[in-house]
Design a protein around this motif. Structure first.
Motif, PDB file in Angstrom:
ATOM      1  N   ARG A 177      34.213  17.325  43.878  1.00 44.43           N
ATOM      2  CA  ARG A 177      35.486  17.493  44.734  1.00 44.43           C
ATOM      3  C   ARG A 177      36.724  17.376  44.076  1.00 44.43           C
ATOM      4  O   ARG A 177      36.890  17.006  42.892  1.00 44.43           O
ATOM      5  CB  ARG A 177      35.412  16.306  45.662  1.00 44.43           C
ATOM      6  N   ASN A 178      37.838  18.276  44.641  1.00 42.90           N
ATOM      7  CA  ASN A 178      39.146  18.295  44.293  1.00 42.90           C
ATOM      8  C   ASN A 178      39.732  17.160  44.843  1.00 42.90           C
ATOM      9  O   ASN A 178      40.458  17.425  46.059  1.00 42.90           O
ATOM     10  CB  ASN A 178      39.686  19.552  44.452  1.00 42.90           C
ATOM     11  N   PHE A 179      39.537  15.599  44.745  1.00 41.61           N
ATOM     12  CA  PHE A 179      40.091  14.705  45.474  1.00 41.61           C
ATOM     13  C   PHE A 179      41.639  14.729  45.369  1.00 41.61           C
ATOM     14  O   PHE A 179      42.268  13.995  46.034  1.00 41.61           O
ATOM     15  CB  PHE A 179      39.242  13.444  45.423  1.00 41.61           C
ATOM     16  N   ASP A 180      42.083  15.090  44.085  1.00 39.52           N
ATOM     17  CA  ASP A 180      43.727  15.250  44.075  1.00 39.52           C
ATOM     18  C   ASP A 180      44.070  15.890  45.121  1.00 39.52           C
ATOM     19  O   ASP A 180      45.289  15.613  45.920  1.00 39.52           O
ATOM     20  CB  ASP A 180      44.188  15.568  42.600  1.00 39.52           C
ATOM     21  N   MET A 181      43.517  17.280  45.621  1.00 38.41           N
ATOM     22  CA  MET A 181      44.074  18.148  46.546  1.00 38.41           C
ATOM     23  C   MET A 181      43.811  17.325  48.004  1.00 38.41           C
ATOM     24  O   MET A 181      44.692  17.483  48.712  1.00 38.41           O
ATOM     25  CB  MET A 181      43.402  19.314  46.395  1.00 38.41           C
ATOM     26  N   LEU A 182      42.678  16.643  48.168  1.00 37.08           N
ATOM     27  CA  LEU A 182      42.457  16.117  49.247  1.00 37.08           C
ATOM     28  C   LEU A 182      43.578  15.096  49.753  1.00 37.08           C
ATOM     29  O   LEU A 182      43.979  14.849  50.762  1.00 37.08           O
ATOM     30  CB  LEU A 182      41.112  15.513  49.383  1.00 37.08           C
ATOM     31  N   VAL A 183      43.890  14.383  48.660  1.00 36.09           N
ATOM     32  CA  VAL A 183      44.912  13.466  48.837  1.00 36.09           C
ATOM     33  C   VAL A 183      46.117  14.020  49.241  1.00 36.09           C
ATOM     34  O   VAL A 183      46.996  13.297  50.211  1.00 36.09           O
ATOM     35  CB  VAL A 183      45.097  12.293  47.674  1.00 36.09           C
ATOM     36  N   ARG A 184      46.609  14.809  48.709  1.00 35.49           N
ATOM     37  CA  ARG A 184      48.042  15.597  48.698  1.00 35.49           C
ATOM     38  C   ARG A 184      48.002  16.193  50.155  1.00 35.49           C
ATOM     39  O   ARG A 184      49.153  16.015  50.771  1.00 35.49           O
ATOM     40  CB  ARG A 184      48.161  16.716  47.492  1.00 35.49           C
ATOM     41  N   VAL A 185      47.005  16.964  50.599  1.00 31.96           N
ATOM     42  CA  VAL A 185      46.991  17.557  51.906  1.00 31.96           C
ATOM     43  C   VAL A 185      47.033  16.565  52.994  1.00 31.96           C
ATOM     44  O   VAL A 185      47.787  16.483  53.798  1.00 31.96           O
ATOM     45  CB  VAL A 185      45.851  18.584  51.983  1.00 31.96           C
ATOM     46  N   ALA A 187      48.109  13.184  52.886  1.00 36.89           N
ATOM     47  CA  ALA A 187      49.326  12.690  53.085  1.00 36.89           C
ATOM     48  C   ALA A 187      50.381  13.425  53.579  1.00 36.89           C
ATOM     49  O   ALA A 187      51.260  12.947  54.496  1.00 36.89           O
ATOM     50  CB  ALA A 187      49.871  12.360  51.398  1.00 36.89           C
ATOM     51  N   ALA A 188      50.384  14.909  53.290  1.00 36.22           N
ATOM     52  CA  ALA A 188      51.358  15.643  53.974  1.00 36.22           C
ATOM     53  C   ALA A 188      50.843  15.726  55.549  1.00 36.22           C
ATOM     54  O   ALA A 188      51.978  15.587  56.609  1.00 36.22           O
ATOM     55  CB  ALA A 188      51.349  17.073  53.535  1.00 36.22           C
ATOM     56  N   LEU A 189      49.688  15.746  56.077  1.00 32.55           N
ATOM     57  CA  LEU A 189      49.021  15.910  57.482  1.00 32.55           C
ATOM     58  C   LEU A 189      49.484  14.666  58.158  1.00 32.55           C
ATOM     59  O   LEU A 189      49.856  14.338  59.470  1.00 32.55           O
ATOM     60  CB  LEU A 189      47.643  16.078  57.587  1.00 32.55           C
ATOM     61  N   LEU A 190      49.182  13.459  57.503  1.00 31.20           N
ATOM     62  CA  LEU A 190      49.524  12.154  58.005  1.00 31.20           C
ATOM     63  C   LEU A 190      50.867  11.916  58.505  1.00 31.20           C
ATOM     64  O   LEU A 190      51.308  11.236  59.305  1.00 31.20           O
ATOM     65  CB  LEU A 190      49.029  11.118  57.178  1.00 31.20           C
ATOM     66  N   ALA A 191      51.783  12.477  57.364  1.00 31.32           N
ATOM     67  CA  ALA A 191      53.432  12.164  57.536  1.00 31.32           C
ATOM     68  C   ALA A 191      53.784  13.144  58.691  1.00 31.32           C
ATOM     69  O   ALA A 191      54.984  12.834  59.719  1.00 31.32           O
ATOM     70  CB  ALA A 191      54.135  12.678  56.298  1.00 31.32           C
ATOM     71  N   PRO A 209      41.918   5.735  42.945  1.00 26.95           N
ATOM     72  CA  PRO A 209      42.936   4.995  42.002  1.00 26.95           C
ATOM     73  C   PRO A 209      44.274   4.865  42.753  1.00 26.95           C
ATOM     74  O   PRO A 209      44.572   5.683  43.543  1.00 26.95           O
ATOM     75  CB  PRO A 209      43.122   6.615  41.227  1.00 26.95           C
ATOM     76  N   PRO A 210      44.799   3.707  42.335  1.00 25.17           N
ATOM     77  CA  PRO A 210      46.024   3.329  42.945  1.00 25.17           C
ATOM     78  C   PRO A 210      47.083   4.321  42.830  1.00 25.17           C
ATOM     79  O   PRO A 210      47.845   4.381  44.019  1.00 25.17           O
ATOM     80  CB  PRO A 210      46.324   2.103  42.049  1.00 25.17           C
ATOM     81  N   GLU A 211      47.377   5.236  42.061  1.00 21.01           N
ATOM     82  CA  GLU A 211      48.496   6.268  42.318  1.00 21.01           C
ATOM     83  C   GLU A 211      48.371   7.288  42.994  1.00 21.01           C
ATOM     84  O   GLU A 211      49.201   7.932  43.518  1.00 21.01           O
ATOM     85  CB  GLU A 211      48.409   6.928  40.629  1.00 21.01           C
ATOM     86  N   LEU A 212      46.986   7.656  43.671  1.00 22.11           N
ATOM     87  CA  LEU A 212      46.688   8.241  44.657  1.00 22.11           C
ATOM     88  C   LEU A 212      46.640   7.601  46.064  1.00 22.11           C
ATOM     89  O   LEU A 212      47.215   8.365  46.958  1.00 22.11           O
ATOM     90  CB  LEU A 212      45.266   8.903  44.426  1.00 22.11           C
ATOM     91  N   SER A 213      46.219   6.422  46.047  1.00 20.11           N
ATOM     92  CA  SER A 213      46.227   5.832  47.315  1.00 20.11           C
ATOM     93  C   SER A 213      47.859   5.150  47.726  1.00 20.11           C
ATOM     94  O   SER A 213      48.123   5.024  48.987  1.00 20.11           O
ATOM     95  CB  SER A 213      45.516   4.528  47.287  1.00 20.11           C
ATOM     96  N   ALA A 214      48.669   5.431  47.006  1.00 22.15           N
ATOM     97  CA  ALA A 214      50.033   4.959  47.294  1.00 22.15           C
ATOM     98  C   ALA A 214      50.673   5.634  48.292  1.00 22.15           C
ATOM     99  O   ALA A 214      51.573   5.121  49.109  1.00 22.15           O
ATOM    100  CB  ALA A 214      50.863   4.738  45.903  1.00 22.15           C
ATOM    101  N   SER A 215      50.373   6.900  48.553  1.00 23.77           N
ATOM    102  CA  SER A 215      51.104   7.820  49.349  1.00 23.77           C
ATOM    103  C   SER A 215      50.479   7.727  50.751  1.00 23.77           C
ATOM    104  O   SER A 215      50.504   8.541  51.552  1.00 23.77           O
ATOM    105  CB  SER A 215      51.187   9.161  48.916  1.00 23.77           C
ATOM    106  N   LEU A 216      49.145   7.037  50.874  1.00 22.90           N
ATOM    107  CA  LEU A 216      48.555   7.177  52.034  1.00 22.90           C
ATOM    108  C   LEU A 216      48.379   5.744  52.748  1.00 22.90           C
ATOM    109  O   LEU A 216      48.282   4.738  52.463  1.00 22.90           O
ATOM    110  CB  LEU A 216      46.882   7.490  51.685  1.00 22.90           C
ATOM    111  N   PRO A 217      48.539   5.910  54.083  1.00 20.25           N
ATOM    112  CA  PRO A 217      48.654   4.610  55.057  1.00 20.25           C
ATOM    113  C   PRO A 217      47.346   4.171  55.187  1.00 20.25           C
ATOM    114  O   PRO A 217      46.510   5.198  55.882  1.00 20.25           O
ATOM    115  CB  PRO A 217      49.359   5.014  56.191  1.00 20.25           C
ATOM    116  N   PRO A 218      46.864   2.950  54.934  1.00 21.17           N
ATOM    117  CA  PRO A 218      45.327   2.699  54.941  1.00 21.17           C
ATOM    118  C   PRO A 218      44.767   2.421  56.167  1.00 21.17           C
ATOM    119  O   PRO A 218      43.448   2.663  56.261  1.00 21.17           O
ATOM    120  CB  PRO A 218      45.440   1.238  54.170  1.00 21.17           C
ATOM    121  N   ASP A 219      45.710   2.402  57.275  1.00 22.75           N
ATOM    122  CA  ASP A 219      44.898   2.430  58.613  1.00 22.75           C
ATOM    123  C   ASP A 219      44.626   3.683  59.031  1.00 22.75           C
ATOM    124  O   ASP A 219      43.889   3.791  60.096  1.00 22.75           O
ATOM    125  CB  ASP A 219      46.116   1.778  59.463  1.00 22.75           C
ATOM    126  N   ARG A 220      45.477   4.682  58.427  1.00 19.25           N
ATOM    127  CA  ARG A 220      45.049   6.243  59.082  1.00 19.25           C
ATOM    128  C   ARG A 220      44.434   7.098  57.887  1.00 19.25           C
ATOM    129  O   ARG A 220      43.888   8.198  58.254  1.00 19.25           O
ATOM    130  CB  ARG A 220      46.323   6.797  59.624  1.00 19.25           C
TER     131      ARG A 220
END
Length: 347
Positions: A177-185, A187-191, A209-220
Protein backbone atom coordinates in the motif's frame (compact mmCIF):
# COMPACT_ATOMS: atom_id res chain seq x y z
CA UNK A 1 -5.78 -32.26 -11.60
CA UNK A 2 -5.19 -31.93 -7.86
CA UNK A 3 -5.54 -28.42 -6.34
CA UNK A 4 -3.23 -27.79 -3.37
CA UNK A 5 -3.93 -25.04 -0.85
CA UNK A 6 -3.96 -24.50 2.93
CA UNK A 7 -6.55 -26.41 4.96
CA UNK A 8 -6.35 -24.61 8.28
CA UNK A 9 -7.77 -21.30 7.02
CA UNK A 10 -9.62 -22.58 3.97
CA UNK A 11 -13.02 -22.21 5.61
CA UNK A 12 -13.15 -18.45 5.74
CA UNK A 13 -10.30 -16.53 4.15
CA UNK A 14 -10.52 -15.35 0.57
CA UNK A 15 -8.48 -17.18 -2.05
CA UNK A 16 -7.66 -19.97 0.41
CA UNK A 17 -11.19 -21.25 -0.28
CA UNK A 18 -10.36 -21.92 -3.92
CA UNK A 19 -8.51 -25.24 -3.52
CA UNK A 20 -11.36 -26.74 -1.47
CA UNK A 21 -14.01 -25.57 -3.94
CA UNK A 22 -12.08 -26.88 -6.95
CA UNK A 23 -11.38 -30.20 -5.27
CA UNK A 24 -15.08 -30.64 -4.51
CA UNK A 25 -16.05 -29.94 -8.13
CA UNK A 26 -13.33 -32.28 -9.46
CA UNK A 27 -14.15 -35.05 -7.00
CA UNK A 28 -10.58 -35.22 -5.66
CA UNK A 29 -9.09 -34.81 -2.21
CA UNK A 30 -8.28 -31.30 -1.06
CA UNK A 31 -4.63 -31.49 -0.03
CA UNK A 32 -2.89 -28.91 2.06
CA UNK A 33 -1.48 -27.78 5.36
CA UNK A 34 -3.50 -27.96 8.59
CA UNK A 35 -0.62 -27.61 11.02
CA UNK A 36 -1.02 -31.05 12.60
CA UNK A 37 1.78 -32.65 14.60
CA UNK A 38 2.43 -35.26 11.89
CA UNK A 39 2.68 -32.60 9.19
CA UNK A 40 5.04 -30.47 11.25
CA UNK A 41 7.22 -33.48 12.05
CA UNK A 42 7.45 -34.65 8.44
CA UNK A 43 8.15 -31.16 7.22
CA UNK A 44 10.97 -30.80 9.74
CA UNK A 45 12.49 -34.08 8.55
CA UNK A 46 12.14 -33.23 4.85
CA UNK A 47 13.00 -29.55 4.97
CA UNK A 48 16.71 -29.95 4.18
CA UNK A 49 16.61 -32.48 1.30
CA UNK A 50 13.74 -30.62 -0.38
CA UNK A 51 15.44 -27.22 0.07
CA UNK A 52 12.35 -25.65 1.59
CA UNK A 53 14.18 -23.13 3.75
CA UNK A 54 12.53 -19.72 3.66
CA UNK A 55 9.02 -20.88 2.70
CA UNK A 56 6.00 -20.67 4.98
CA UNK A 57 4.97 -24.07 6.39
CA UNK A 58 1.75 -24.24 4.36
CA UNK A 59 3.59 -23.54 1.08
CA UNK A 60 6.42 -25.92 1.98
CA UNK A 61 3.98 -28.71 2.79
CA UNK A 62 2.09 -28.11 -0.45
CA UNK A 63 5.34 -28.37 -2.39
CA UNK A 64 6.26 -31.62 -0.65
CA UNK A 65 2.85 -33.20 -1.29
CA UNK A 66 2.61 -32.02 -4.88
CA UNK A 67 6.06 -33.34 -5.75
CA UNK A 68 5.13 -36.73 -4.31
CA UNK A 69 1.88 -36.88 -6.29
CA UNK A 70 3.64 -36.04 -9.54
CA UNK A 71 6.50 -38.47 -8.89
CA UNK A 72 4.25 -41.39 -7.92
CA UNK A 73 1.89 -40.86 -10.84
CA UNK A 74 -1.20 -40.99 -8.62
CA UNK A 75 -3.12 -38.25 -10.45
CA UNK A 76 -4.08 -40.00 -13.66
CA UNK A 77 -2.60 -37.32 -15.89
CA UNK A 78 -0.10 -36.35 -13.16
CA UNK A 79 -1.02 -32.68 -12.88
CA UNK A 80 -1.02 -30.50 -9.77
CA UNK A 81 -2.29 -26.96 -9.30
CA UNK A 82 -0.53 -24.94 -6.61
CA UNK A 83 -3.06 -22.25 -5.63
CA UNK A 84 -0.23 -20.20 -4.08
CA UNK A 85 2.49 -20.68 -6.67
CA UNK A 86 4.86 -17.77 -6.13
CA UNK A 87 8.50 -18.88 -5.77
CA UNK A 88 7.56 -22.49 -6.53
CA UNK A 89 8.10 -22.94 -10.31
CA UNK A 90 11.87 -22.85 -9.86
CA UNK A 91 11.70 -25.41 -7.01
CA UNK A 92 9.49 -28.05 -8.63
CA UNK A 93 11.38 -30.85 -10.38
CA UNK A 94 8.70 -31.37 -13.04
CA UNK A 95 7.08 -27.96 -13.63
CA UNK A 96 5.62 -29.17 -16.93
CA UNK A 97 3.18 -31.26 -14.85
CA UNK A 98 2.08 -28.28 -12.78
CA UNK A 99 -0.14 -25.21 -12.83
CA UNK A 100 0.86 -22.24 -10.69
CA UNK A 101 -1.32 -19.34 -9.60
CA UNK A 102 1.09 -16.40 -9.37
CA UNK A 103 -0.01 -13.62 -7.04
CA UNK A 104 2.85 -11.15 -6.91
CA UNK A 105 3.26 -8.28 -9.42
CA UNK A 106 5.79 -9.13 -12.13
CA UNK A 107 8.18 -6.47 -10.77
CA UNK A 108 8.61 -8.69 -7.69
CA UNK A 109 9.28 -11.95 -9.52
CA UNK A 110 12.74 -13.34 -8.87
CA UNK A 111 15.11 -14.09 -11.73
CA UNK A 112 14.76 -17.79 -10.96
CA UNK A 113 10.97 -17.58 -11.17
CA UNK A 114 11.10 -15.67 -14.46
CA UNK A 115 13.35 -18.36 -15.93
CA UNK A 116 11.18 -21.22 -14.65
CA UNK A 117 7.73 -19.98 -15.71
CA UNK A 118 8.13 -20.83 -19.43
CA UNK A 119 8.69 -24.48 -18.48
CA UNK A 120 5.43 -24.74 -16.55
CA UNK A 121 2.38 -26.66 -17.69
CA UNK A 122 0.24 -23.60 -17.05
CA UNK A 123 0.18 -20.28 -15.23
CA UNK A 124 -2.78 -18.38 -13.80
CA UNK A 125 -2.21 -14.67 -13.20
CA UNK A 126 -4.12 -12.60 -10.69
CA UNK A 127 -4.40 -9.59 -13.02
CA UNK A 128 -4.68 -9.04 -16.75
CA UNK A 129 -1.42 -7.09 -16.80
CA UNK A 130 0.64 -10.09 -15.67
CA UNK A 131 -1.25 -12.38 -18.04
CA UNK A 132 -0.56 -10.12 -21.02
CA UNK A 133 3.12 -9.87 -20.15
CA UNK A 134 3.52 -13.65 -19.99
CA UNK A 135 1.62 -14.13 -23.25
CA UNK A 136 3.80 -11.58 -25.02
CA UNK A 137 7.04 -13.09 -23.75
CA UNK A 138 6.06 -16.78 -24.00
CA UNK A 139 3.40 -17.36 -26.68
CA UNK A 140 3.49 -21.15 -26.18
CA UNK A 141 2.79 -20.94 -22.45
CA UNK A 142 -0.76 -21.85 -21.35
CA UNK A 143 -1.65 -18.76 -19.33
CA UNK A 144 -4.81 -16.91 -18.33
CA UNK A 145 -6.12 -14.32 -15.90
CA UNK A 146 -8.75 -15.51 -13.44
CA UNK A 147 -9.69 -13.02 -10.70
CA UNK A 148 -9.95 -13.66 -7.00
CA UNK A 149 -13.22 -15.22 -5.92
CA UNK A 150 -15.59 -13.96 -3.24
CA UNK A 151 -18.70 -15.32 -1.55
CA UNK A 152 -21.25 -12.77 -2.73
CA UNK A 153 -23.93 -14.29 -0.47
CA UNK A 154 -21.86 -13.70 2.66
CA UNK A 155 -20.33 -10.39 1.56
CA UNK A 156 -23.38 -8.30 0.71
CA UNK A 157 -24.59 -4.69 1.06
CA UNK A 158 -26.04 -3.42 4.32
CA UNK A 159 -29.83 -3.12 4.41
CA UNK A 160 -29.75 0.52 5.56
CA UNK A 161 -29.13 3.28 3.01
CA UNK A 162 -25.76 4.98 3.29
CA UNK A 163 -27.35 8.36 3.99
CA UNK A 164 -28.80 6.90 7.21
CA UNK A 165 -25.36 5.90 8.52
CA UNK A 166 -22.53 7.97 10.04
CA UNK A 167 -20.06 9.29 7.47
CA UNK A 168 -17.22 6.75 7.53
CA UNK A 169 -14.44 5.72 5.16
CA UNK A 170 -12.64 2.39 5.49
CA UNK A 171 -9.07 1.50 4.56
CA UNK A 172 -7.49 -1.96 4.73
CA UNK A 173 -3.97 -3.36 4.98
CA UNK A 174 -0.40 -2.21 4.63
CA UNK A 175 1.42 -4.63 2.29
CA UNK A 176 2.19 -2.94 -1.06
CA UNK A 177 0.00 0.00 0.00
CA UNK A 178 0.95 3.64 -0.47
CA UNK A 179 0.15 4.55 3.12
CA UNK A 180 1.95 7.91 2.88
CA UNK A 181 -0.70 8.92 0.33
CA UNK A 182 -3.43 7.45 2.53
CA UNK A 183 -2.31 9.60 5.45
CA UNK A 184 -2.04 12.78 3.36
CA UNK A 185 -5.47 12.35 1.78
CA UNK A 186 -7.01 11.39 5.12
CA UNK A 187 -5.58 14.44 6.85
CA UNK A 188 -7.01 16.74 4.17
CA UNK A 189 -10.44 15.10 4.29
CA UNK A 190 -10.64 15.17 8.08
CA UNK A 191 -9.75 18.86 8.08
CA UNK A 192 -12.61 19.58 5.67
CA UNK A 193 -15.29 17.20 6.97
CA UNK A 194 -15.95 17.67 10.67
CA UNK A 195 -18.31 14.68 10.86
CA UNK A 196 -16.08 12.24 8.94
CA UNK A 197 -14.35 9.22 10.51
CA UNK A 198 -11.69 7.15 8.72
CA UNK A 199 -11.03 3.62 9.99
CA UNK A 200 -7.90 1.73 8.89
CA UNK A 201 -7.72 -2.03 9.43
CA UNK A 202 -4.10 -3.16 9.88
CA UNK A 203 -2.09 -6.13 11.09
CA UNK A 204 -1.91 -6.45 14.88
CA UNK A 205 1.78 -5.49 15.10
CA UNK A 206 1.63 -2.42 12.82
CA UNK A 207 2.21 0.99 14.38
CA UNK A 208 1.78 4.16 12.35
CA UNK A 209 5.09 6.10 12.37
CA UNK A 210 4.86 9.21 14.61
CA UNK A 211 5.80 11.58 11.79
CA UNK A 212 2.72 10.40 9.88
CA UNK A 213 0.26 10.24 12.74
CA UNK A 214 1.02 13.78 13.95
CA UNK A 215 -1.39 15.31 11.42
CA UNK A 216 -4.26 12.95 12.22
CA UNK A 217 -6.84 13.31 15.01
CA UNK A 218 -6.81 9.88 16.74
CA UNK A 219 -10.53 10.02 17.54
CA UNK A 220 -11.41 10.36 13.83
CA UNK A 221 -8.52 8.44 12.22
CA UNK A 222 -8.95 5.12 13.93
CA UNK A 223 -6.58 2.15 13.75
CA UNK A 224 -8.56 -1.11 13.80
CA UNK A 225 -7.20 -4.60 14.54
CA UNK A 226 -8.40 -8.14 15.29
CA UNK A 227 -11.72 -8.41 13.43
CA UNK A 228 -13.61 -11.64 12.97
CA UNK A 229 -15.13 -12.41 9.59
CA UNK A 230 -18.53 -11.09 10.74
CA UNK A 231 -16.94 -7.98 12.21
CA UNK A 232 -15.01 -7.40 8.99
CA UNK A 233 -18.22 -7.58 6.97
CA UNK A 234 -19.82 -5.03 9.27
CA UNK A 235 -16.69 -2.87 9.01
CA UNK A 236 -17.19 -2.74 5.23
CA UNK A 237 -20.96 -2.34 5.33
CA UNK A 238 -20.79 0.65 7.66
CA UNK A 239 -18.53 2.54 5.27
CA UNK A 240 -19.51 5.09 2.66
CA UNK A 241 -16.48 4.23 0.55
CA UNK A 242 -13.18 2.32 0.51
CA UNK A 243 -9.97 4.35 0.32
CA UNK A 244 -6.71 2.41 -0.02
CA UNK A 245 -3.98 3.67 -2.38
CA UNK A 246 -1.58 0.97 -3.55
CA UNK A 247 2.05 1.30 -4.62
CA UNK A 248 1.82 -1.91 -6.63
CA UNK A 249 -0.51 -4.90 -6.51
CA UNK A 250 -2.14 -7.57 -8.62
CA UNK A 251 -5.21 -8.45 -6.55
CA UNK A 252 -6.64 -7.92 -3.09
CA UNK A 253 -9.20 -9.82 -1.04
CA UNK A 254 -10.19 -6.50 0.51
CA UNK A 255 -11.09 -5.12 -2.93
CA UNK A 256 -13.40 -7.99 -3.95
CA UNK A 257 -14.99 -8.28 -0.49
CA UNK A 258 -15.66 -4.56 -0.32
CA UNK A 259 -17.09 -4.49 -3.83
CA UNK A 260 -19.40 -7.40 -2.97
CA UNK A 261 -20.66 -5.28 -0.07
CA UNK A 262 -21.50 -2.52 -2.55
CA UNK A 263 -18.81 -0.12 -1.35
CA UNK A 264 -17.25 2.20 -4.00
CA UNK A 265 -13.50 1.78 -4.43
CA UNK A 266 -11.03 4.69 -4.45
CA UNK A 267 -7.47 3.63 -5.18
CA UNK A 268 -4.50 4.15 -7.47
CA UNK A 269 -4.10 3.09 -11.08
CA UNK A 270 -1.26 0.65 -10.46
CA UNK A 271 -0.63 -3.04 -11.10
CA UNK A 272 -3.83 -5.00 -11.53
CA UNK A 273 -6.35 -2.56 -10.11
CA UNK A 274 -7.93 -1.93 -13.52
CA UNK A 275 -8.71 -5.66 -13.69
CA UNK A 276 -10.88 -5.38 -10.59
CA UNK A 277 -12.25 -1.89 -10.05
CA UNK A 278 -13.65 -1.43 -13.57
CA UNK A 279 -16.46 1.17 -13.34
CA UNK A 280 -17.12 0.45 -9.66
CA UNK A 281 -14.87 3.17 -8.29
CA UNK A 282 -12.20 5.71 -9.10
CA UNK A 283 -8.58 5.08 -10.09
CA UNK A 284 -6.11 7.94 -9.94
CA UNK A 285 -2.42 8.22 -10.68
CA UNK A 286 -0.17 7.13 -7.84
CA UNK A 287 0.47 10.03 -5.43
CA UNK A 288 -2.09 12.27 -7.17
CA UNK A 289 -3.66 13.58 -3.98
CA UNK A 290 -5.64 16.31 -5.75
CA UNK A 291 -7.44 13.91 -8.07
CA UNK A 292 -8.20 11.52 -5.21
CA UNK A 293 -9.57 14.30 -3.00
CA UNK A 294 -11.76 15.68 -5.77
CA UNK A 295 -13.25 12.25 -6.50
CA UNK A 296 -13.93 11.49 -2.84
CA UNK A 297 -15.51 14.90 -2.21
CA UNK A 298 -17.93 14.26 -5.05
CA UNK A 299 -18.87 10.85 -3.61
CA UNK A 300 -19.32 12.22 -0.08
CA UNK A 301 -21.62 15.03 -1.19
CA UNK A 302 -23.59 13.36 -3.99
CA UNK A 303 -25.79 10.46 -2.97
CA UNK A 304 -26.58 9.82 -6.63
CA UNK A 305 -22.89 9.44 -7.45
CA UNK A 306 -22.26 7.23 -4.45
CA UNK A 307 -25.32 5.07 -5.15
CA UNK A 308 -24.28 4.57 -8.79
CA UNK A 309 -20.78 3.45 -7.80
CA UNK A 310 -22.21 1.21 -5.10
CA UNK A 311 -24.54 -0.53 -7.54
CA UNK A 312 -21.69 -0.96 -10.04
CA UNK A 313 -19.43 -2.45 -7.35
CA UNK A 314 -21.98 -5.06 -6.37
CA UNK A 315 -22.82 -5.89 -9.99
CA UNK A 316 -19.18 -6.45 -10.99
CA UNK A 317 -18.55 -8.63 -7.92
CA UNK A 318 -21.56 -10.86 -8.63
CA UNK A 319 -20.90 -11.09 -12.37
CA UNK A 320 -17.13 -11.65 -12.35
CA UNK A 321 -15.87 -12.54 -8.85
CA UNK A 322 -18.56 -14.82 -7.35
CA UNK A 323 -17.33 -18.33 -6.56
CA UNK A 324 -19.45 -20.19 -9.14
CA UNK A 325 -18.01 -17.97 -11.90
CA UNK A 326 -14.41 -18.22 -10.70
CA UNK A 327 -14.54 -21.99 -10.16
CA UNK A 328 -16.04 -22.58 -13.62
CA UNK A 329 -13.30 -20.48 -15.22
CA UNK A 330 -10.68 -22.67 -13.52
CA UNK A 331 -12.39 -25.80 -14.80
CA UNK A 332 -12.37 -24.36 -18.33
CA UNK A 333 -8.65 -23.68 -17.94
CA UNK A 334 -8.08 -27.29 -16.84
CA UNK A 335 -10.08 -28.65 -19.78
CA UNK A 336 -8.06 -26.58 -22.24
CA UNK A 337 -4.86 -27.73 -20.58
CA UNK A 338 -5.90 -31.39 -20.81
CA UNK A 339 -6.16 -31.13 -24.58
CA UNK A 340 -2.90 -29.27 -24.99
CA UNK A 341 0.60 -30.69 -25.35
CA UNK A 342 3.29 -28.71 -23.61
CA UNK A 343 6.29 -27.93 -25.88
CA UNK A 344 8.58 -29.74 -23.45
CA UNK A 345 6.39 -32.87 -23.60
CA UNK A 346 6.67 -32.87 -27.38
CA UNK A 347 10.45 -32.59 -27.37
Amino acid sequence: MCPIGPLNIAKFQGHHLLAAKLAARLGVEHRGWDGSYIQRLLLKICRRPFRLHGLDPDIAWGLLVGERLIRNGTLGNNRVHWIWGDNLPERVRHPEAAVFSVHQPFELWSDAQRAALPRCGGVLAMAQRECDRLRDQHPDLHVDFIPLGVDTDYWHPAPAAVRDRPKQICAVGRYLRNFDMLVRVSAALLAEESDLVIRWLVNPDFVLPPELSASLPPDRFQIVRHLSSAELRQFYQESWLFLTPYGNVTASNAIVETMACGIPIFTTRVGGMESYVRDAGVLVKDDDDSAMLAAIRECLHSHARRDALSAAARAVAVRDFSWPVVVERHLQFYRALAGRQHPRDAA
